[in-house]
Design an enzyme around this catalytic site. Structure first.
Site, PDB file in Angstrom:
ATOM      1  N   HIS A  22      29.541  -8.650   9.976  1.00  0.00           N
ATOM      2  CA  HIS A  22      29.107  -8.785   8.473  1.00  0.00           C
ATOM      3  C   HIS A  22      30.318  -9.063   8.149  1.00  0.00           C
ATOM      4  O   HIS A  22      31.142  -7.649   7.885  1.00  0.00           O
ATOM      5  CB  HIS A  22      28.502  -7.256   9.225  1.00  0.00           C
ATOM      6  CG  HIS A  22      27.556  -7.731   7.446  1.00  0.00           C
ATOM      7  ND1 HIS A  22      27.576  -6.580   7.059  1.00  0.00           N
ATOM      8  CD2 HIS A  22      27.973  -8.176   6.258  1.00  0.00           C
ATOM      9  CE1 HIS A  22      27.352  -6.652   5.520  1.00  0.00           C
ATOM     10  NE2 HIS A  22      26.768  -7.851   5.453  1.00  0.00           N
ATOM     11  N   ASP A  69      25.637 -13.232   4.213  1.00  0.00           N
ATOM     12  CA  ASP A  69      25.279 -12.081   3.156  1.00  0.00           C
ATOM     13  C   ASP A  69      24.524 -11.932   2.368  1.00  0.00           C
ATOM     14  O   ASP A  69      24.840 -12.297   0.930  1.00  0.00           O
ATOM     15  CB  ASP A  69      26.786 -11.589   3.273  1.00  0.00           C
ATOM     16  CG  ASP A  69      27.201 -10.561   3.612  1.00  0.00           C
ATOM     17  OD1 ASP A  69      26.548  -9.975   2.798  1.00  0.00           O
ATOM     18  OD2 ASP A  69      27.757  -9.881   3.275  1.00  0.00           O
ATOM     19  N   TYR A 118      42.395 -22.812   0.460  1.00  0.00           N
ATOM     20  CA  TYR A 118      43.613 -22.754   1.448  1.00  0.00           C
ATOM     21  C   TYR A 118      44.191 -21.454   2.475  1.00  0.00           C
ATOM     22  O   TYR A 118      44.158 -21.625   3.448  1.00  0.00           O
ATOM     23  CB  TYR A 118      44.452 -23.447   1.261  1.00  0.00           C
ATOM     24  CG  TYR A 118      44.272 -24.962   1.249  1.00  0.00           C
ATOM     25  CD1 TYR A 118      43.246 -25.952   1.709  1.00  0.00           C
ATOM     26  CD2 TYR A 118      45.239 -25.745   0.695  1.00  0.00           C
ATOM     27  CE1 TYR A 118      43.064 -27.195   1.635  1.00  0.00           C
ATOM     28  CE2 TYR A 118      45.082 -27.619   0.535  1.00  0.00           C
ATOM     29  CZ  TYR A 118      44.752 -28.103   0.860  1.00  0.00           C
ATOM     30  OH  TYR A 118      44.086 -29.229   0.591  1.00  0.00           O
TER      31      TYR A 118
END
Length: 155
Positions: A22, A69, A118
């Site tokens: 999670h 989530d 990035y």
């Protein structure tokens, strides 16, 4: 062959998604993204591949098994277009439809500036490289939890 598993999800990808916890993040990126060099710095340490697959189709496959989530404001993020933070290229609009369909509700992508993207990708659990030829087909998804049917629901 497994039942009810999207055939695009190979054993390496399924293993990585299962191993994630999670709050861990997975990146889906286009063919222009420096997937190999970035993936070497992730938790998994190597790139996972879905060559010949568009980014929206990869998002569809990923979200068929990965819960997003619900404890964060933005469990789905997209690479921001350089010079036009509000632009939504076709590849991102198509991926947005897949996210909303998988979640059964609108879950808008939050933009992430290119170089920040990035950096976030390097800190992700893993990077899944697609064959998407269009630029800005790059997304970050934060793994949620799948509750048992009798468990209290998340907000």
């Amino acid at each position: 062959m497994l039942k009810n598993i999207d055939p695009l999800l190979n054993a390496d990808i399924l293993h990585a998604l299962c191993a994630m916890g999670h709050g861990d993040e997975v990146v889906i990126c286009d063919a222009n993204f420096p997937a190999d060099s970035v993936a070497r710095q992730t938790v998994l340490g190597r790139v996972l591949r879905l060559d010949g697959v568009s980014a929206p189709r990869a998002v569809q496959a990923l979200l068929s098994v990965l819960p997003l989530d619900t404890f964060v404001d933005h469990p789905a993020e997209r690479m921001e277009v350089v010079g036009d933070a509000q632009a939504l290229p076709a590849v991102q609009r198509e991926a947005q439809k897949e996210v909303d369909a998988a979640e059964g509700r609108a879950v808008p992508f939050a933009p992430v500036e290119r170089f920040a993207f990035y950096a976030r990708a390097k800190a992700a659990y893993c990077v899944i490289a697609t064959g998407e030829p269009r630029g800005y087909g790059c997304f970050i998804f934060k793994k949620g939890v799948q509750l048992a049917p009798d468990a209290p629901q998340q907000n």
